[in-house]
Design a protein around this motif. Structure first.
Motif, mmCIF file in Angstrom:
data_model
loop_
_atom_site.group_PDB
_atom_site.id
_atom_site.type_symbol
_atom_site.label_atom_id
_atom_site.label_comp_id
_atom_site.label_asym_id
_atom_site.label_seq_id
_atom_site.Cartn_x
_atom_site.Cartn_y
_atom_site.Cartn_z
ATOM 1 N N ASP A 71 33.724 27.195 57.850
ATOM 2 C CA ASP A 71 34.808 27.124 56.866
ATOM 3 C C ASP A 71 34.632 25.955 55.890
ATOM 4 O O ASP A 71 35.531 25.615 55.126
ATOM 5 N N ASP B 251 49.009 35.141 53.414
ATOM 6 C CA ASP B 251 49.707 36.417 53.538
ATOM 7 C C ASP B 251 49.091 37.425 52.576
ATOM 8 O O ASP B 251 49.679 37.759 51.538
ATOM 9 N N LEU C 74 42.215 30.324 55.625
ATOM 10 C CA LEU C 74 42.243 31.714 55.175
ATOM 11 C C LEU C 74 43.139 32.584 56.058
ATOM 12 O O LEU C 74 43.885 33.432 55.552
ATOM 13 N N ASP C 75 43.118 32.371 57.369
ATOM 14 C CA ASP C 75 43.904 33.217 58.265
ATOM 15 C C ASP C 75 45.389 32.981 58.164
ATOM 16 O O ASP C 75 46.201 33.718 58.743
ATOM 17 N N PRO D 259 46.240 41.102 52.336
ATOM 18 C CA PRO D 259 45.541 42.132 53.122
ATOM 19 C C PRO D 259 44.142 41.670 53.526
ATOM 20 O O PRO D 259 43.561 40.804 52.865
ATOM 21 N N GLU D 260 43.646 42.234 54.589
ATOM 22 C CA GLU D 260 42.321 41.813 55.089
ATOM 23 C C GLU D 260 41.235 42.042 54.068
ATOM 24 O O GLU D 260 40.338 41.204 53.931
#
Length: 366
Positions: free
Chosen positions: A348, A363, A359-360, A365-366
């Motif tokens: 990262d 909010d 990043l995780d 979409p993947e």
């Protein structure tokens, strides 16, 4: 004329691309009415029947002249199979075809040798390699010995296949043996696995042409010449994208993946691939794959495509009982950058040079 920034960027990129050298010229292949004679392929000046020359080989009356007579006579017989083979396959297995052997009518049955990586019903067509003239490759790689060099077109495997749109063409060697004067069997051998003729006491190599199937593969491609639209409008050239195998899967062989560079495609590897087949140790130990990608997108994106393709290759080979513990990647120019990224990870670190939030935690979409 005023150009927007986007237009200016595209024009600049196009000019740079035009200034770069082309990486490949067209490969062409055409059928000749006469055999391309090399070494023991040459006409002996005396026609003998295939059955007569076969008996001479089996009875150990072995000489270079006997081999030349057998190869010439067997080639005449196998040449007659080309047009009738697809229909014979459609009518059932094993196919039987009526051919002539110096005036005598012979029923020729066709089968594959044991332990070949392909079944007879997957063969869509056969061509005798001696009657193919090739342009666009530096060398023609052959092995001298006994038999009829062939190019076979294989149909896609029943399971998910990894084959380019141009099809899959492989080298084979045909051996004609007689059970009587009126019946014979054409056995198709894999010269990438087998080294010698099985029915001879004195070990003799199988005669093979390794360039003909490679040339056919490239000649059948819908586009070979490199151009700017292939780089800028890559969606129109999707048939060159992805990872494609160039032959059967061999469980004991190590896969070698070739990755081309900027403004190029897999055709750029045609000469190295062809000339590597000249080394018997390489033929025995390695199988070859080509990775094609659009060279316009960002390098990390293309590297992701390569990584996903390699994972698919491993799963595909596993389906054939082939453990993939080792993969060799050969990259040129931009392809070298992609190959290097297969063994590097920044974690990262690069992300946090630009963003403060992980990043995780975003909010999106993947």
């Amino acid at each position: 004329m005023n150009l927007s920034r986007v237009q200016f960027a595209y024009v600049s990129l196009a000019l740079v691309a035009l200034a770069l050298p082309q990486c490949a010229q067209r490969v062409s292949i055409r059928e000749s009415p006469t055999a391309v004679a090399v070494g023991s392929d040459a006409a002996t000046g005396e026609n003998r029947s295939a059955s007569e020359t076969w008996k001479a080989l089996r009875q150990s009356r072995f000489s270079e002249e006997a081999v030349a007579h057998y190869n010439t006579a067997a080639t005449r017989m196998v040449r007659q199979v080309e047009d009738a083979f697809p229909l014979a396959i459609a009518e059932g297995l094993p196919p039987r075809i009526q051919v002539t052997d110096e005036g005598r009518l012979v029923t020729l049955s066709i089968e594959t040798a044991p332990d070949t990586p392909w079944s007879l019903d997957r063969i869509r067509s056969l061509q005798t390699a001696d009657f193919l003239k090739i342009r666009g490759l530096r060398e023609r790689v052959r092995t001298e010995g006994v038999g009829v060099p062939l190019v076979a077109e294989l149909a896609a495997a029943p399971k998910r296949d990894i084959t380019s749109s141009s099809g899959l063409y492989v080298p084979m060697t045909g051996l004609v043996d007689f059970t009587s004067n009126n019946t014979a069997t054409l056995t198709l051998h894999d010269p990438l696995q087998e080294k010698s003729v099985p029915f001879l006491e004195n070990e003799r190599p199988l005669r093979a042409d390794f360039t003909a199937p490679i040339a056919t593969t490239y000649a059948m491609r819908s586009h070979q010449r490199i151009n700017v639209p292939a780089m800028l409008k890559f969606d129109k050239y999707a048939d060159s994208h992805g990872l494609h195998r160039l032959g059967p899967v061999y469980p004991k062989k190590t896969p070698v993946v070739f990755v081309h560079g900027l403004k190029s495609n897999p055709d750029t590897w045609r000469d190295p691939l062809n000339e590597l087949m000249d080394d018997p140790v390489i033929r025995e130990r390695f199988e070859f794959w080509n990775f094609g990608y659009a060279t316009g997108p960002a390098i990390p994106f293309s590297a992701m495509q390569l990584r996903n393709s390699l994972e698919g290759m491993v799963a595909y080979r596993n389906g054939y009982g082939a453990r993939t513990d080792n993969v060799i990647i050969v990259g040129h120019s931009m392809g070298g950058l992609l190959a290097g990224l297969m063994t590097q990870s920044s974690g990262d670190e690069s992300w946090f040079k630009l963003f403060a939030k992980p990043l995780d935690e975003l909010d999106i979409p993947e």
